[in-house]
Design a protein around this motif. Structure first.
Motif, PDB file in Angstrom:
ATOM      1  N   LEU A  32      94.718 147.060 -11.201  1.00 31.15           N
ATOM      2  CA  LEU A  32      94.981 148.319 -11.886  1.00 31.15           C
ATOM      3  C   LEU A  32      95.618 149.297 -10.905  1.00 31.15           C
ATOM      4  O   LEU A  32      95.103 149.506  -9.797  1.00 31.15           O
ATOM      5  N   PHE A  33      96.734 149.897 -11.325  1.00 27.54           N
ATOM      6  CA  PHE A  33      97.434 150.885 -10.514  1.00 27.54           C
ATOM      7  C   PHE A  33      97.439 152.212 -11.266  1.00 27.54           C
ATOM      8  O   PHE A  33      98.058 152.318 -12.342  1.00 27.54           O
ATOM      9  N   GLY A  34      96.769 153.211 -10.713  1.00 29.21           N
ATOM     10  CA  GLY A  34      96.728 154.525 -11.359  1.00 29.21           C
ATOM     11  C   GLY A  34      97.418 155.585 -10.551  1.00 29.21           C
ATOM     12  O   GLY A  34      97.050 156.762 -10.627  1.00 29.21           O
ATOM     13  N   ASP A  35      98.431 155.208  -9.792  1.00 30.40           N
ATOM     14  CA  ASP A  35      99.093 156.156  -8.893  1.00 30.40           C
ATOM     15  C   ASP A  35     100.227 156.924  -9.563  1.00 30.40           C
ATOM     16  O   ASP A  35     100.850 157.778  -8.927  1.00 30.40           O
ATOM     17  N   GLN A  36     100.516 156.620 -10.845  1.00 30.21           N
ATOM     18  CA  GLN A  36     101.562 157.339 -11.567  1.00 30.21           C
ATOM     19  C   GLN A  36     100.920 158.193 -12.651  1.00 30.21           C
ATOM     20  O   GLN A  36     100.133 157.686 -13.453  1.00 30.21           O
ATOM     21  N   GLY A  87      99.844 159.891 -15.945  1.00 30.66           N
ATOM     22  CA  GLY A  87      99.997 159.628 -17.370  1.00 30.66           C
ATOM     23  C   GLY A  87     100.069 158.183 -17.775  1.00 30.66           C
ATOM     24  O   GLY A  87     100.197 157.877 -18.955  1.00 30.66           O
ATOM     25  N   ALA A  88      99.999 157.248 -16.823  1.00 29.47           N
ATOM     26  CA  ALA A  88     100.094 155.829 -17.185  1.00 29.47           C
ATOM     27  C   ALA A  88      99.318 154.989 -16.186  1.00 29.47           C
ATOM     28  O   ALA A  88      99.426 155.184 -14.966  1.00 29.47           O
ATOM     29  N   LEU A  89      98.556 154.056 -16.723  1.00 30.04           N
ATOM     30  CA  LEU A  89      97.845 153.079 -15.905  1.00 30.04           C
ATOM     31  C   LEU A  89      98.607 151.762 -15.999  1.00 30.04           C
ATOM     32  O   LEU A  89      98.797 151.216 -17.089  1.00 30.04           O
ATOM     33  N   SER A  90      99.078 151.248 -14.861  1.00 30.64           N
ATOM     34  CA  SER A  90      99.792 149.973 -14.839  1.00 30.64           C
ATOM     35  C   SER A  90      98.796 148.852 -14.582  1.00 30.64           C
ATOM     36  O   SER A  90      97.916 148.983 -13.722  1.00 30.64           O
ATOM     37  N   VAL A  91      98.962 147.743 -15.330  1.00 30.57           N
ATOM     38  CA  VAL A  91      98.005 146.644 -15.264  1.00 30.57           C
ATOM     39  C   VAL A  91      98.746 145.331 -15.038  1.00 30.57           C
ATOM     40  O   VAL A  91      99.715 145.032 -15.763  1.00 30.57           O
ATOM     41  N   LEU A  92      98.320 144.580 -14.056  1.00 34.44           N
ATOM     42  CA  LEU A  92      98.822 143.220 -13.844  1.00 34.44           C
ATOM     43  C   LEU A  92      97.682 142.257 -14.125  1.00 34.44           C
ATOM     44  O   LEU A  92      96.572 142.444 -13.600  1.00 34.44           O
ATOM     45  N   GLU A  93      97.931 141.232 -14.961  1.00 31.95           N
ATOM     46  CA  GLU A  93      96.890 140.270 -15.302  1.00 31.95           C
ATOM     47  C   GLU A  93      97.381 138.844 -15.082  1.00 31.95           C
ATOM     48  O   GLU A  93      98.560 138.540 -15.313  1.00 31.95           O
TER      49      GLU A  93
END
Length: 454
Positions: A306-310, A312-318
């Motif tokens: 989980l990447f929350g560095d941006q 308004g958006a949480l980026s997820v790699l699965e």
């Protein structure tokens, strides 16, 4: 122009292939069929690119004519001039390569045998001529102004001391029309450096459920040159399930994958390529009896980051790795569109911008309400199927709920959260401390033996 021995070195189809892929394939297609992506433009409808696989047209052209058109262009047919971008040597190389589209490795191999039996005595094995007056097939300049049709006519009717080889005038040495074209195709290769297609892929098709060889199926070999797929090759297995493909490109840009259709299900093998100096690859293929029940399917490993560095958006790699504990391939069901659906993967309802890390959407995976579904059979074994993708989940407040369904028992979960001040709360996951990777700090979360629905 009429090339001379001083200005024309022996063209190389190998060098020409690389020129073709970069400069010609966008219009003429990787396989020379005139079906490159640019050919779909509306302005090309009335002047489609030349189809170099059209044997009847290719037999009338000389390399010198092809050189002139390539260098100076034919703007009336939307063919641009390449003289300003390619050297003369590069153009000779690429037209020699283009000439190969109208024949096949099989025809050239058959022509070589005919040439050795009927022609080499006078013309020499290398085509340079063994008797006075015999034309020199290795002379690139002389051959560049001779069309395949001219060589066929001379072979058929004879010329000077050369006998006729047609069925009407050849007597005991007569060759069929097909054989005469084959020997012409081979003779042309003596005037340039042909691509050496010496690779072979062989193996046995076995039913891994029963342990028996399969003797009533075809094997399809899919072929790629870099990212462009060529027409597949198809062979029938023998009584012992053995198959062999010969005349294959062994260079580093060539990739292959064999597939078998068994019981209405396609079972693909691994992607393979030839290592330098290797010309043979053993590629055994397994098929399985099938089942529509997913009772033996589980997720061996589920990884997420989980990447929350941006804002308004949480980026997820699965990443999912599936296993099949049974002895039959899980084939799922066929939907209304006729596409197979196997394992499901749940996604949060708010997920956006899904991008696959492997496979193609609409081919290997289908988007469904609530997530993804794979189209490939899940064969028996551990980690026999993998899915990886990224997506984003937008948010506006201080918290975000990720409702992530689990459709199969999951043996191991390993998650990472980029440490930018965000906290993760979950009843199913345990905090495992901090980890550092590539200069970044992550918070680790793990779980073991999650059951379906948790």
């Amino acid at each position: 122009p009429v090339p001379s021995e001083e200005t024309l070195q022996k063209p190389s189809a190998l060098r020409g292939e690389m020129v073709w892929i970069e400069s010609c394939a966008p219009c003429h297609g990787v396989s020379g069929r005139g079906d490159g992506p640019t050919a779909l433009a509306p302005q090309m409808a009335e002047n489609p690119p030349t189809d170099f696989t059209d044997g009847s047209a290719a037999r009338q052209r000389t390399l010198a004519e092809m050189f002139l058109v390539t260098k100076e262009g034919r703007m009336d047919r939307l063919m641009p001039p390449w003289g300003g971008q390619l050297s003369d040597d590069q153009i000779w190389d690429v037209v020699a390569y283009a000439q190969t589209f109208a024949t096949s490795p099989e025809n050239i191999a058959a022509g070589e045998a005919i040439y050795e039996a009927n022609c080499a005595e006078c013309h020499a094995a290398d085509g340079a001529g063994a008797v006075p007056g015999a034309p020199d097939f290795s002379d690139a300049a002389a051959m560049a102004v001779k069309s395949p049709q001219f060589l066929f006519d001379v072979t058929s009717q004879g010329q000077g001391d050369m006998p006729a080889f047609s069925e009407q005038g050849g007597g005991a040495q007569a060759l069929s029309e097909e054989q005469r074209w084959q020997v012409v195709d081979y003779a042309l290769t003596l005037s340039y450096e042909p691509i050496s297609l010496e690779g072979s892929i062989f193996g046995q098709v076995q039913n891994a459920t029963t342990g028996q060889a399969i003797d009533d199926v075809e094997v399809k070999l899919r072929r790629w040159q870099e990212e462009s797929e060529l027409a597949p090759l198809i062979v029938q297995v023998d009584a012992d399930g053995i198959f062999r493909f010969g005349g294959l490109d062994t260079r580093s840009h060539a990739f292959y994958r064999a597939e078998v259709d068994y019981g209405g299900v396609s079972f693909p093998g691994d992607f393979v390529s030839f290592e330098p100096g290797v010309t043979q690859l053993s590629l055994p293929l397994s098929v399985y009896e099938t089942t529509g029940s997913d009772e033996n399917i589980n997720v061996e490993r589920f990884h997420f980051i989980l990447f929350g560095d941006q804002p308004g958006a949480l980026s997820v790699l699965e990443l999912y790795q599936f296993s099949n504990q049974g002895d039959r391939a899980y084939v799922g069901t066929v939907n209304e569109a006729g596409l197979r659906e196997t394992v499901r993967i749940g996604l949060p309802a708010e997920a956006q911008g899904l991008i696959l890390q492997s496979g193609t959407m609409g081919v290997d995976f289908l988007e469904t309400e609530g997530g993804l579904v794979a189209t490939s059979p899940i064969v028996p074994g551990v980690d026999t199927f993998e899915a990886a993708f990224i997506y984003a989940v937008p948010y506006s407040g201080a918290t975000i709920d990720l409702d992530h369904p689990i459709y199969y028992d999951t043996a191991s979960v390993n998650g990472l959260l980029l440490d930018v001040g965000i906290k993760l709360e979950s009843d199913a996951l345990e905090f495992g401390g901090e980890r550092t990777a590539q200069g970044q700090t992550y918070l680790q979360y793990t779980a073991q033996n999650l059951e379906t629905g948790e």
